[in-house]
Design a protein around this motif. Structure first.
Motif, PDB file in Angstrom:
ATOM      1  N   ASP A 118       0.760   8.519   0.925  1.00 22.23           N
ATOM      2  CA  ASP A 118       0.117   9.318  -0.112  1.00 22.23           C
ATOM      3  C   ASP A 118       0.442   8.855  -1.523  1.00 22.23           C
ATOM      4  O   ASP A 118      -0.197   9.277  -2.476  1.00 22.23           O
ATOM      5  N   GLY A 119       1.460   7.998  -1.679  1.00 21.68           N
ATOM      6  CA  GLY A 119       1.975   7.670  -3.000  1.00 21.68           C
ATOM      7  C   GLY A 119       3.188   8.537  -3.298  1.00 21.68           C
ATOM      8  O   GLY A 119       3.401   9.588  -2.672  1.00 21.68           O
ATOM      9  N   ASP A 120       4.010   8.088  -4.218  1.00 24.02           N
ATOM     10  CA  ASP A 120       5.234   8.806  -4.623  1.00 24.02           C
ATOM     11  C   ASP A 120       6.349   8.758  -3.579  1.00 24.02           C
ATOM     12  O   ASP A 120       7.373   9.409  -3.753  1.00 24.02           O
ATOM     13  N   GLU A 121       6.172   7.997  -2.496  1.00 24.02           N
ATOM     14  CA  GLU A 121       7.257   7.868  -1.522  1.00 24.02           C
ATOM     15  C   GLU A 121       8.419   7.083  -2.143  1.00 24.02           C
ATOM     16  O   GLU A 121       8.227   6.157  -2.912  1.00 24.02           O
TER      17      GLU A 121
ATOM     18  N   ARG B  88      -1.948   4.650  -7.702  1.00 28.95           N
ATOM     19  CA  ARG B  88      -1.387   5.893  -7.162  1.00 28.95           C
ATOM     20  C   ARG B  88       0.071   6.086  -7.588  1.00 28.95           C
ATOM     21  O   ARG B  88       0.569   7.219  -7.584  1.00 28.95           O
ATOM     22  N   GLU B  89       0.735   4.999  -7.940  1.00 28.65           N
ATOM     23  CA  GLU B  89       2.131   5.096  -8.380  1.00 28.65           C
ATOM     24  C   GLU B  89       2.251   5.216  -9.898  1.00 28.65           C
ATOM     25  O   GLU B  89       3.361   5.185 -10.436  1.00 28.65           O
ATOM     26  N   GLY B  90       1.116   5.323 -10.601  1.00 25.40           N
ATOM     27  CA  GLY B  90       1.146   5.577 -12.032  1.00 25.40           C
ATOM     28  C   GLY B  90       0.952   4.368 -12.918  1.00 25.40           C
ATOM     29  O   GLY B  90       1.015   4.472 -14.149  1.00 25.40           O
ATOM     30  N   TYR B  91       0.710   3.189 -12.344  1.00 26.47           N
ATOM     31  CA  TYR B  91       0.472   1.999 -13.160  1.00 26.47           C
ATOM     32  C   TYR B  91      -0.914   2.059 -13.792  1.00 26.47           C
ATOM     33  O   TYR B  91      -1.886   2.465 -13.157  1.00 26.47           O
TER      34      TYR B  91
END
Length: 609
Positions: free
Chosen positions: A47-50, A540-543
């Motif tokens: 999902d992302g953020d892992e 998804r990780e904010g890049y």
């Protein structure tokens, strides 16, 4: 579909559950295999953020359509996971013989989830897959693990971590066949966090091939192409032959990228290595190029053994010119230690060069002199064991640089820049800045290619210092390399341009294996889809677009040599990236829904909304 088994082994280390994961045929046709299918699976399952070092991160070992066929250049596999360095999904490739066994195991790859309670290793053989206790292997060097597991299971190929991965060093790697590394993103630490010491694979089921006769006929043409292009002759010195050439162009990374010329380069270049310490040349499955180094020597009373191979170009430069070190035997020992501990040589060399500059500028209490070969070897030990300075820099130099207020860490998105200075290769500078993987030279555009490459769509190139046409050429070469990374095909058996271009032969071998009909356009489409998959993960990780930049050091001009007075101004780079984004159909956060739809990727649009 031929060329694949259509399934991955799905291993939950937390609950010790082993199942099968069916891969939709549409994914194979859209993304081909290798990095493409692996990253598509991660997009579906994460999902992302892992936390990269937490139980929810997933790691995948993957093959492509040509692994298991014995085709030269296909002796490679890919590992994909979330990197503890960039904190986004990345991929890492390794040659050798592990891929051939995995591709004939009845599975196209392995999915690893969760986190074991205590050390284990995974076995895949004719008796079926299973997890075994690895408590007594924890703390063992990579070659020792390789030997013990082969003896225990009567053969097979082994991919394992060393103590650097066990100690969660963020630039640790996975070693297969004792001396082949899946390096750069820090996947050794991911395996270490999962308490997974090793994977042993014994192939026992041949993969289905659509047209064996056509495959072997094209394979023969491909080998002839390698001979005509001097690729086999190049294998004599291998990648190490590039050291002298880059020094002549003034872009051999020297003194932590402060210089592009190393006055003592002759002492560590490929011909010297070949004449003084090499004992034989090694290859990967089915490959006649034999570019791998095998050396024997000693330094400071320690023996350098043949089983750990020998230093390639990146290692020679990272522990050599980058650290102002001209002692070839010390570089060979540092390489051996990295292989037995499971450390990425590029990142380790970058880290040591950074410490040398920090010491010179009185930012450290420790006295670390430029060119101190014994100290270089000592620091490799400290980093792997997380002792002394190694305890701090094992987390990576970005955080440490902030802590000591140093502005000379040469990284992109947390990834140390490899041993190719973009101040003399402007297109490569674009690739370094925009890559979702951080600084990478294996998917970037190298401005040295001066010949036409019609199938890639590049007909003329400006010189290596010019910005003209570079965003376009960069994108096209990235898409081509992304296709090769989904075939998982070796760059050193691929001729990118000119009369010896062989991309069409690679496509024909893929078509003969799978029954697909991939032409030049489809080839680049597959590559572009897979490049976009990586960017979706980083989104998804904010890049965003604001993260696409080069470090301060590379914006400064080199002081002397053929590439001097050619810095990379921030405004010029941003103009080039603006043009690049337009060509890719990206907005600030990456691909738009229209772009994805045009590439036949409508099913992943929800991932960006």
């Amino acid at each position: 579909m031929d060329g694949y088994f259509g399934r991955y082994l799905d291993v939950d280390l937390s609950d010790e559950i082993i199942e099968e994961y069916e891969t939709p045929e549409k994914w194979i046709r859209n993304y081909l295999g290798g990095r493409g299918t692996g990253i598509r699976i991660l997009l579906e399952e994460m999902d992302g953020d892992e936390d990269p070092l937490g139980p929810n991160n997933i790691m995948i070992f993957a093959t492509g359509p040509l692994q298991g066929t014995g085709v030269p250049g296909a002796g490679r596999h890919v590992v994909v996971s979330k990197s503890p360095k960039t904190e986004s999904v990345s991929d890492s490739y390794a040659g050798g013989f592990f891929a051939h066994e995995l591709a004939n195991s009845g599975y196209d790859g392995v999915i690893l989830r969760g986190m074991a309670d205590s050390p284990v290793y995974l076995v895949i053989d004719e008796n079926g897959p299973g997890l075994e206790d690895a408590e007594e292997l924890w703390g063992e060097e990579t070659a020792d693990v390789d030997g013990k597991l082969k003896a225990r299971h009567d053969g097979g190929r082994v991919a394992t971590i060393g103590i650097a991965g066990e100690n969660l060093v963020k630039f640790s790697c996975i070693i297969n066949d004792k001396n082949r590394a899946a390096g750069r993103p820090g996947f050794g630490a991911v395996m270490g966090s999962k308490k997974l010491k090793a994977v042993l694979v014994k192939g026992f089921e041949n993969k289905p091939i659509y047209n064996e006769e056509k495959l072997r006929k094209t394979q023969k043409e491909f080998v002839e192409n390698l001979k005509e292009s001097s690729s086999i002759e190049w294998g004599k010195y291998g990648t190490a032959s590039g050291l002298g050439a880059l020094n002549e162009r003034g872009i051999l990374p020297t003194k932590n990228f402060q210089k592009g010329v190393f006055d003592k380069h002759e002492k560590i270049e490929g011909e010297t290595l070949f004449n003084e310490i090499i004992t034989e040349r090694d290859n990967c499955t089915g490959c006649p190029v034999r570019c791998k180094r095998v050396v024997r020597t000693e330094f400071a009373g320690e023996e350098v053994e043949e089983k750990y191979g020998g230093p390639e170009y990146e290692t020679l430069s990272a522990f050599g010119s980058l650290c102002m070190n001209s002692d070839l035997t010390s570089i060979a020992l540092a390489n051996q230690k990295c292989n037995k501990y499971g450390l990425d040589t590029i990142s380790t060399g970058n880290t040591i060069a950074f410490l040398m500059e920090a010491s010179e500028k009185n930012l450290l209490e420790e006295d670390i002199k430029w060119g101190d070969s014994e100290k270089i070897v000592e620091l490799v030990d400290e980093i792997a064991h997380r002792e002394g300075l190694g305890k701090t820099v094992a987390e990576g130099i970005v955080e440490f640089a902030e802590e000591i207020e140093a502005d000379f860490a040469v990284t992109s998105k947390g990834q140390e820049i490899p041993m190719h200075d973009p101040r003399g290769k402007k297109g490569l500078g674009i690739s370094y800045a925009i890559s979702p993987r951080g600084g990478t030279h294996m998917e970037g555009f190298h401005d040295d290619f001066r010949e036409e490459s019609p199938e890639i769509g590049v007909y003329s190139l400006s010189d290596r210092f010019s910005w003209q046409g570079k965003p376009y050429a960069t994108k096209r070469f990235e898409d081509f390399q992304s296709f090769l990374n989904s075939c998982i095909f070796c760059a050193f058996t691929t001729n990118y341009a000119g009369e010896n271009y062989n991309g069409h032969l690679i496509r024909r071998m893929v078509n003969a294996t799978t029954g697909m009909n991939i032409g030049p356009g489809q080839m680049l489409d597959i590559g572009e889809r897979n490049f976009n998959l990586l960017r979706i993960h980083s989104r998804r990780e904010g890049y965003t677009r604001s993260n696409d930049k080069l470090p301060k050091r590379l914006r400064e001009a080199l002081p002397k040599g053929p590439s001097s007075d050619s810095p990379i101004p921030k405004d010029k780079m941003q103009e080039a990236i603006d043009e690049y984004y337009k060509l890719r159909g990206w907005e600030a956060k990456g691909p738009t829904s229209d772009t994805l739809r045009s590439l036949g990727m409508g099913e992943v649009i929800e991932s960006i909304e």
